[in-house]
Motif scaffolding. Structure first.
Motif, PDB file in Angstrom:
ATOM      1  N   GLN A   1       0.822  -1.209   0.000  1.00 25.07           N
ATOM      2  CA  GLN A   1       0.000   0.000   0.000  1.00 25.07           C
ATOM      3  C   GLN A   1       0.859   1.264   0.000  1.00 25.07           C
ATOM      4  N   GLU A   2       2.035   1.183   0.639  1.00 27.48           N
ATOM      5  CA  GLU A   2       2.924   2.348   0.741  1.00 27.48           C
ATOM      6  C   GLU A   2       3.900   2.454  -0.427  1.00 27.48           C
ATOM      7  N   MET A   3       3.839   1.507  -1.369  1.00 27.85           N
ATOM      8  CA  MET A   3       4.814   1.482  -2.457  1.00 27.85           C
ATOM      9  C   MET A   3       4.215   2.049  -3.737  1.00 27.85           C
ATOM     10  N   PRO A   4       4.819   3.083  -4.322  1.00 27.29           N
ATOM     11  CA  PRO A   4       4.343   3.537  -5.630  1.00 27.29           C
ATOM     12  C   PRO A   4       4.578   2.463  -6.685  1.00 27.29           C
ATOM     13  N   VAL A   5       3.918   2.599  -7.825  1.00 26.60           N
ATOM     14  CA  VAL A   5       4.035   1.605  -8.900  1.00 26.60           C
ATOM     15  C   VAL A   5       5.491   1.434  -9.329  1.00 26.60           C
ATOM     16  N   SER A   6       6.265   2.516  -9.319  1.00 23.37           N
ATOM     17  CA  SER A   6       7.671   2.418  -9.737  1.00 23.37           C
ATOM     18  C   SER A   6       8.451   1.464  -8.839  1.00 23.37           C
ATOM     19  N   GLU A   7       8.194   1.495  -7.526  1.00 22.95           N
ATOM     20  CA  GLU A   7       8.877   0.587  -6.598  1.00 22.95           C
ATOM     21  C   GLU A   7       8.398  -0.843  -6.792  1.00 22.95           C
ATOM     22  N   GLN A   8       7.094  -1.017  -6.996  1.00 22.71           N
ATOM     23  CA  GLN A   8       6.576  -2.361  -7.236  1.00 22.71           C
ATOM     24  C   GLN A   8       7.143  -2.943  -8.528  1.00 22.71           C
ATOM     25  N   ALA A   9       7.308  -2.090  -9.537  1.00 26.63           N
ATOM     26  CA  ALA A   9       7.877  -2.554 -10.808  1.00 26.63           C
ATOM     27  C   ALA A   9       9.278  -3.121 -10.611  1.00 26.63           C
ATOM     28  N   LEU A  10      10.088  -2.463  -9.772  1.00 29.42           N
ATOM     29  CA  LEU A  10      11.423  -2.981  -9.477  1.00 29.42           C
ATOM     30  C   LEU A  10      11.337  -4.361  -8.829  1.00 29.42           C
ATOM     31  N   CYS A  11      10.356  -4.541  -7.956  1.00 29.71           N
ATOM     32  CA  CYS A  11      10.188  -5.839  -7.287  1.00 29.71           C
ATOM     33  C   CYS A  11       9.795  -6.930  -8.284  1.00 29.71           C
ATOM     34  N   PHE A  12       8.942  -6.593  -9.255  1.00 28.86           N
ATOM     35  CA  PHE A  12       8.585  -7.576 -10.298  1.00 28.86           C
ATOM     36  C   PHE A  12       9.804  -7.899 -11.150  1.00 28.86           C
ATOM     37  N   LEU A  13      10.608  -6.897 -11.450  1.00 26.60           N
ATOM     38  CA  LEU A  13      11.839  -7.126 -12.204  1.00 26.60           C
ATOM     39  C   LEU A  13      12.770  -8.062 -11.442  1.00 26.60           C
ATOM     40  N   ALA A  14      12.807  -7.933 -10.121  1.00 26.78           N
ATOM     41  CA  ALA A  14      13.702  -8.739  -9.282  1.00 26.78           C
ATOM     42  C   ALA A  14      13.178 -10.149  -9.031  1.00 26.78           C
ATOM     43  N   GLY A  15      11.972 -10.456  -9.534  1.00 24.47           N
ATOM     44  CA  GLY A  15      11.496 -11.832  -9.419  1.00 24.47           C
ATOM     45  C   GLY A  15      10.192 -12.038  -8.696  1.00 24.47           C
ATOM     46  N   ALA A  16       9.583 -10.975  -8.164  1.00 25.80           N
ATOM     47  CA  ALA A  16       8.257 -11.145  -7.555  1.00 25.80           C
ATOM     48  C   ALA A  16       7.256 -11.484  -8.659  1.00 25.80           C
ATOM     49  N   ASN A  17       6.387 -12.459  -8.409  1.00 27.22           N
ATOM     50  CA  ASN A  17       5.379 -12.794  -9.424  1.00 27.22           C
ATOM     51  C   ASN A  17       4.039 -13.183  -8.802  1.00 27.22           C
ATOM     52  N   SER A  18       3.752 -12.558  -7.655  1.00 28.35           N
ATOM     53  CA  SER A  18       2.463 -12.789  -7.011  1.00 28.35           C
ATOM     54  C   SER A  18       2.178 -11.600  -6.094  1.00 28.35           C
ATOM     55  N   ILE A  19       0.909 -11.224  -5.992  1.00 27.32           N
ATOM     56  CA  ILE A  19       0.498 -10.141  -5.091  1.00 27.32           C
ATOM     57  C   ILE A  19      -0.813 -10.526  -4.424  1.00 27.32           C
ATOM     58  N   PHE A  20      -1.106  -9.854  -3.313  1.00 26.62           N
ATOM     59  CA  PHE A  20      -2.443  -9.866  -2.745  1.00 26.62           C
ATOM     60  C   PHE A  20      -3.151  -8.616  -3.226  1.00 26.62           C
TER      61      PHE A  20
END
Length: 336
Positions: free
Chosen positions: A266-285
């Motif tokens: 909730q506290e992360m802008p889309v730009s920060e979340q995008a970095l996490c997806f780039l780093a290998g995250a592939n699931s969210i709530f």
């Protein structure tokens, strides 16, 4: 090749690389073992809230803390099934039901949860539960009801655990994971950062997860959401760089695991979340709440998916075509 024999020194060396090198390495592993741009959307519902006897220092549902969380008994079955249908209609493919119990007891409430599992399974969703500790018999009953996954987080390292929780042991956590794995239920287990732990604690927790007999099918990486009234209410927000280190290291250690960007989003802008997806995250709530704490809603996540070109992962993707997912009513045959 998947490894479960990582040494602590190896994990430490991966984790402490320069962050851009670490993310680049994780992105390469992610591309080799996963479908990049595909993210599983999960929804978490608190089916029984508050009044928990545990003393988890981060948790607003512990009865001993004054956090303003209103305790309620187990929700009516119909209300839970309706919530699952709304989640499915909004794009979720996994529905997780959480109950603020220390452990599962063999009573009418558990029987009702088993019925909820079957009904949600029959909607075509992967159904997950997080109900506290379970024994082998209870895990088997959940499997027979149609449970796909069970969440039981390690939270932190074995060394730091007693600083966060004293009402159960680290071995209790590991025993539950073993019971779930033996029952043939997919294991979901990760942790929380921002509890006041050190980098060594984070490395140790990742090492424990990556050296289980089999890698967890899902590893949630949570950033603490501080709640007034809990002992950790004044902890500072976790930075995106800390989240990136955890996600990227988890991806390298456990290439085929779903790495879930969980609490704190909730506290992360889309730009920060995008970095996490780039780093290998592939699931969210997705959905307005994660049990009792705020979370981005479905519309915000749909906009993010459109912006980043992400696609939702289908239910039961890793289940072989023709396999039957158990349920008391109509069993689902994957691919049929």
């Amino acid at each position: 090749m998947l490894r479960t024999d990582w040494t602590l020194d190896e994990v430490k060396a991966i984790y402490h690389q320069p962050v851009l090198e670490l993310v680049a390495q994780a992105a390469a592993v992610h591309k080799e073992h996963q479908t990049t741009g595909e993210v599983q959307v999960c929804t978490l519902l608190s089916v029984k809230t508050g009044g928990c006897p545990e003393d988890c220092a981060y948790c607003p549902q512990a009865a001993r803390y004054h956090t303003g969380v209103q305790a309620h008994k187990l929700l009516p079955d119909a209300e839970v099934i309706a919530a699952a249908q709304r989640a499915k209609d909004s794009g979720s493919t996994r529905f997780c039901m959480g109950a603020a119990w220390r452990e599962v007891r063999d009573n009418r409430d558990f029987d009702r949860v088993l019925n909820m599992v079957t009904e949600v399974n029959n909607l075509g969703l992967e159904v997950c539960c997080t109900l506290g500790m379970v024994n082998e018999y209870q895990a088997e009953r959940l499997k027979q009801a149609g449970l796909y996954a069970y969440n039981h987080n390690l939270d932190t390292s074995a060394e730091n655990y007693s600083n966060i929780i004293t009402t159960r042991t680290y071995d209790d956590r590991l025993d539950t994971l073993e019971h779930v794995r033996k029952a043939g239920i997919s294991v979901c287990s990760g942790g929380i950062i921002g509890l006041g732990e050190t980098d060594e604690d984070r490395v140790a927790m990742l090492h424990t997860l990556a050296t289980l007999p089999a890698h967890p099918e899902s590893v949630p990486v949570n950033a603490l959401v501080p709640v007034q009234g809990t002992p950790l209410a004044d902890q500072p927000r976790v930075s995106v760089w800390e989240m990136l280190r955890m996600i990227a290291t988890a991806r390298i250690l456990m290439p085929k695991t779903m790495v879930r960007l969980s609490a704190g989003r909730q506290e992360m802008p889309v730009s920060e979340q995008a970095l996490c997806f780039l780093a290998g995250a592939n699931s969210i709530f997705s959905g307005e709440k994660l049990l009792t704490t705020p979370n981005p809603d479905f519309d915000a996540d749909k906009q993010m998916f459109a912006t980043l070109g992400l696609t939702p992962r289908k239910s039961f993707k890793d289940v072989p075509v023709g396999a039957t997912v158990l349920g008391k009513a109509e069993a689902i045959t994957v691919g049929a």
